[in-house]
Design a protein around this motif. Structure first.
Motif, mmCIF file in Angstrom:
data_model
loop_
_atom_site.group_PDB
_atom_site.id
_atom_site.type_symbol
_atom_site.label_atom_id
_atom_site.label_comp_id
_atom_site.label_asym_id
_atom_site.label_seq_id
_atom_site.Cartn_x
_atom_site.Cartn_y
_atom_site.Cartn_z
ATOM 1 N N SER A 1 18.385 7.865 7.943
ATOM 2 C CA SER A 1 19.286 7.033 8.668
ATOM 3 C C SER A 1 18.603 5.635 8.910
ATOM 4 O O SER A 1 17.450 5.607 9.520
ATOM 5 N N SER A 2 19.128 4.447 8.324
ATOM 6 C CA SER A 2 18.561 3.170 8.301
ATOM 7 C C SER A 2 18.582 2.736 9.849
ATOM 8 O O SER A 2 17.840 1.962 10.392
ATOM 9 N N SER A 3 19.692 3.326 10.594
ATOM 10 C CA SER A 3 19.801 2.829 11.888
ATOM 11 C C SER A 3 18.907 3.354 12.810
ATOM 12 O O SER A 3 18.177 2.576 13.432
ATOM 13 N N MET A 4 18.498 4.916 12.666
ATOM 14 C CA MET A 4 17.438 5.447 13.312
ATOM 15 C C MET A 4 16.061 4.404 13.182
ATOM 16 O O MET A 4 15.176 4.283 14.041
ATOM 17 N N LEU A 5 15.770 4.330 11.612
ATOM 18 C CA LEU A 5 14.649 3.626 11.698
ATOM 19 C C LEU A 5 14.218 2.195 12.215
ATOM 20 O O LEU A 5 13.384 1.505 12.485
ATOM 21 N N SER A 6 15.565 1.491 12.129
ATOM 22 C CA SER A 6 15.727 0.124 12.867
ATOM 23 C C SER A 6 15.182 0.364 14.251
ATOM 24 O O SER A 6 14.520 -0.564 14.868
ATOM 25 N N VAL A 7 15.731 1.280 15.065
ATOM 26 C CA VAL A 7 15.217 1.619 16.465
ATOM 27 C C VAL A 7 13.916 1.495 16.463
ATOM 28 O O VAL A 7 13.261 1.186 17.516
ATOM 29 N N ALA A 8 13.199 2.644 15.676
ATOM 30 C CA ALA A 8 11.803 2.828 15.596
ATOM 31 C C ALA A 8 11.171 1.406 15.446
ATOM 32 O O ALA A 8 10.182 1.187 15.943
ATOM 33 N N LEU A 9 11.534 0.599 14.697
ATOM 34 C CA LEU A 9 11.125 -0.720 14.269
ATOM 35 C C LEU A 9 11.063 -1.743 15.525
ATOM 36 O O LEU A 9 10.170 -2.316 15.992
ATOM 37 N N GLU A 10 12.000 -1.528 16.154
ATOM 38 C CA GLU A 10 12.169 -2.302 17.537
ATOM 39 C C GLU A 10 11.226 -1.928 18.534
ATOM 40 O O GLU A 10 10.740 -2.703 19.258
ATOM 41 N N LYS A 11 10.930 -0.420 18.588
ATOM 42 C CA LYS A 11 10.165 -0.058 19.540
ATOM 43 C C LYS A 11 8.519 -0.284 19.276
ATOM 44 O O LYS A 11 7.717 0.036 19.854
ATOM 45 N N GLU A 12 8.526 -0.688 18.044
ATOM 46 C CA GLU A 12 6.982 -1.090 17.287
ATOM 47 C C GLU A 12 6.098 0.330 17.568
ATOM 48 O O GLU A 12 5.134 0.291 17.870
ATOM 49 N N VAL A 13 6.655 1.417 16.761
ATOM 50 C CA VAL A 13 6.038 2.905 16.838
ATOM 51 C C VAL A 13 4.575 2.410 15.930
ATOM 52 O O VAL A 13 4.719 1.567 14.936
ATOM 53 N N GLU A 14 3.699 3.182 16.086
ATOM 54 C CA GLU A 14 2.539 3.068 15.384
ATOM 55 C C GLU A 14 2.486 3.696 13.993
ATOM 56 O O GLU A 14 1.396 2.960 13.015
ATOM 57 N N LEU B 1 -3.791 13.121 9.118
ATOM 58 C CA LEU B 1 -2.804 12.246 8.600
ATOM 59 C C LEU B 1 -1.480 13.285 8.568
ATOM 60 O O LEU B 1 -1.540 14.265 7.833
ATOM 61 N N ILE B 2 -0.390 13.180 9.399
ATOM 62 C CA ILE B 2 0.814 13.986 9.365
ATOM 63 C C ILE B 2 1.812 13.148 8.820
ATOM 64 O O ILE B 2 2.262 12.134 9.197
ATOM 65 N N LEU B 3 2.660 14.173 8.258
ATOM 66 C CA LEU B 3 4.111 13.623 7.728
ATOM 67 C C LEU B 3 5.220 14.073 8.631
ATOM 68 O O LEU B 3 5.112 15.308 9.000
ATOM 69 N N ASP B 4 5.841 13.066 9.225
ATOM 70 C CA ASP B 4 6.864 13.338 9.962
ATOM 71 C C ASP B 4 8.443 13.443 9.410
ATOM 72 O O ASP B 4 8.730 12.220 9.214
ATOM 73 N N ILE B 5 8.726 14.796 9.260
ATOM 74 C CA ILE B 5 10.032 14.643 8.045
ATOM 75 C C ILE B 5 11.317 14.554 9.271
ATOM 76 O O ILE B 5 11.591 15.472 10.188
ATOM 77 N N GLY B 6 12.208 13.483 8.937
ATOM 78 C CA GLY B 6 13.355 13.202 9.744
ATOM 79 C C GLY B 6 12.759 12.696 11.150
ATOM 80 O O GLY B 6 13.203 13.197 12.086
ATOM 81 N N CYS B 7 12.071 11.547 10.920
ATOM 82 C CA CYS B 7 11.181 11.026 12.175
ATOM 83 C C CYS B 7 12.299 10.310 13.177
ATOM 84 O O CYS B 7 11.945 10.099 14.331
ATOM 85 N N GLY B 8 13.557 9.872 12.482
ATOM 86 C CA GLY B 8 14.462 9.138 13.340
ATOM 87 C C GLY B 8 13.787 8.038 13.946
ATOM 88 O O GLY B 8 13.337 6.977 13.514
ATOM 89 N N SER B 9 13.992 7.769 15.242
ATOM 90 C CA SER B 9 13.635 6.584 16.052
ATOM 91 C C SER B 9 12.122 6.655 16.278
ATOM 92 O O SER B 9 11.759 5.930 17.135
ATOM 93 N N GLY B 10 11.568 7.536 16.127
ATOM 94 C CA GLY B 10 10.113 7.628 16.302
ATOM 95 C C GLY B 10 9.524 8.511 17.611
ATOM 96 O O GLY B 10 8.401 8.441 18.342
ATOM 97 N N LEU B 11 10.552 9.204 18.355
ATOM 98 C CA LEU B 11 10.086 10.035 19.400
ATOM 99 C C LEU B 11 9.025 10.865 19.218
ATOM 100 O O LEU B 11 8.172 11.043 20.201
ATOM 101 N N SER B 12 9.056 11.848 18.146
ATOM 102 C CA SER B 12 7.943 12.379 17.706
ATOM 103 C C SER B 12 6.698 11.789 17.575
ATOM 104 O O SER B 12 5.633 12.465 18.027
ATOM 105 N N GLY B 13 6.810 10.747 16.698
ATOM 106 C CA GLY B 13 5.781 10.106 16.464
ATOM 107 C C GLY B 13 5.075 9.524 17.452
ATOM 108 O O GLY B 13 3.743 9.115 17.407
#
Length: 280
Positions: A86-99, A50-62
């Motif tokens: 950034s709520s905008s970054m997280l919105s992009v991550a949600l659109e990409k349906e990251v896991e 279980l890993i914490l991604d700090i500053g995960c942005g749009s989920g590129l690392s995730g």
């Protein structure tokens, strides 16, 4: 050319337009992938974690954390939770349906998870944002302290964290490293391609027991020649290798423990731990 963190706070700089531009850039995707794989190699995880991604942005690392590793490669796929301001970054991550699970949070205000939650943590290109104060009531030192104290508490004993960041100068490197050490981490700075425009700085952190004494070269692969910092200083306030109860070192350690638990403690001064004169 101005650095992004010198222009606006991250939640304002990474608006909808910048977030999509960042996520769709093939150059950024390649660099982000390389740095995430490098961070994973320094974590040396042998089992799914279980890993914490700090500053995960749009989920590129995730997305890399979620991948099943190549045959013969230890670890993964990992479960991860990402936090970003950034709520905008997280919105992009949600659109990409990251896991991974996502949280809107400011790392400069702490890491809001139960103690010992995570096996490991990574942060790619985010920590340098904490070195800027966003208001007259904030300070870089305070933001870094809250972040590293919260991160230390959120990791299990024996856990590790790798923070890749872009320091402006040696003073900023020192400020970040000392904040991590003060929080209790064993810490080392590793720089890939030093002296070039492609230089990447990694702060490698360990949460260990007393036998570690901050020296992480023996437990983290690829750290030969790294600039290692000790978390424990031998000296005054020590007796036969142990702190003397009531000494300044003992008081300072107790105050840091209280701060990590979220308690309010008095500010340190030159009088902290000083013996009082006998009053007649």
């Amino acid at each position: 050319m101005s650095r992004p963190e010198d222009i606006l706070p991250p939640d304002l700089f990474y608006n909808d337009t910048e977030s999509r531009k960042y996520t769709t850039s093939s150059r950024i995707q390649r660099i982000q992938s390389e740095m995430t794989h490098r961070a994973l190699s320094l974590l040396s995880l042998t089992t799914p974690s279980l890993i914490l991604d700090i500053g995960c942005g749009s989920g590129l690392s995730g997305e890399i954390l979620s991948q099943t590793p190549l045959e013969g490669t230890p670890g993964g796929p990992h479960t991860w939770i990402g936090m970003d301001i950034s709520s905008s970054m997280l919105s992009v991550a949600l659109e990409k349906e990251v896991e991974g699970d996502l949280m809107l949070a400011d790392a400069g205000q702490g890491v809001p998870f139960r103690a010992g939650t995570f096996d490991a943590a990574i942060s790619i290109s985010a920590v340098q944002w904490l070195c800027n104060a966003e208001s007259s009531e904030e300070s870089p030192a305070g933001r870094l302290s809250r972040f590293f104290n919260g991160l230390y508490a959120s990791l299990r004993r024996g856990g590790r964290a790798v923070c890749q960041f872009y320091p402006k100068n040696d003073e900023q490197k020192k400020m970040v490293s000392q904040a991590a050490i003060k929080a209790g981490f064993g810490a080392g700075l590793l720089e890939d391609d030093p002296g070039t425009k492609n230089a990447k700085t990694y702060l490698v952190l360990t949460v260990g027991g007393g036998e570690l004494d901050g020296d992480i070269t023996g437990v983290v692969g690829g750290m030969e020649g790294v600039d290692v910092m000790d978390t424990r200083r031998r000296g005054r306030g020590m007796k036969r290798g142990k702190e003397v109860k009531g000494s300044k070192a003992w008081i300072m350690r107790k105050k840091e423990q209280m701060e990590r638990k979220g308690r309010v403690v008095k500010a340190n001064s030159k009088y902290t731990g000083r013996k009082r004169r006998i009053q007649w």
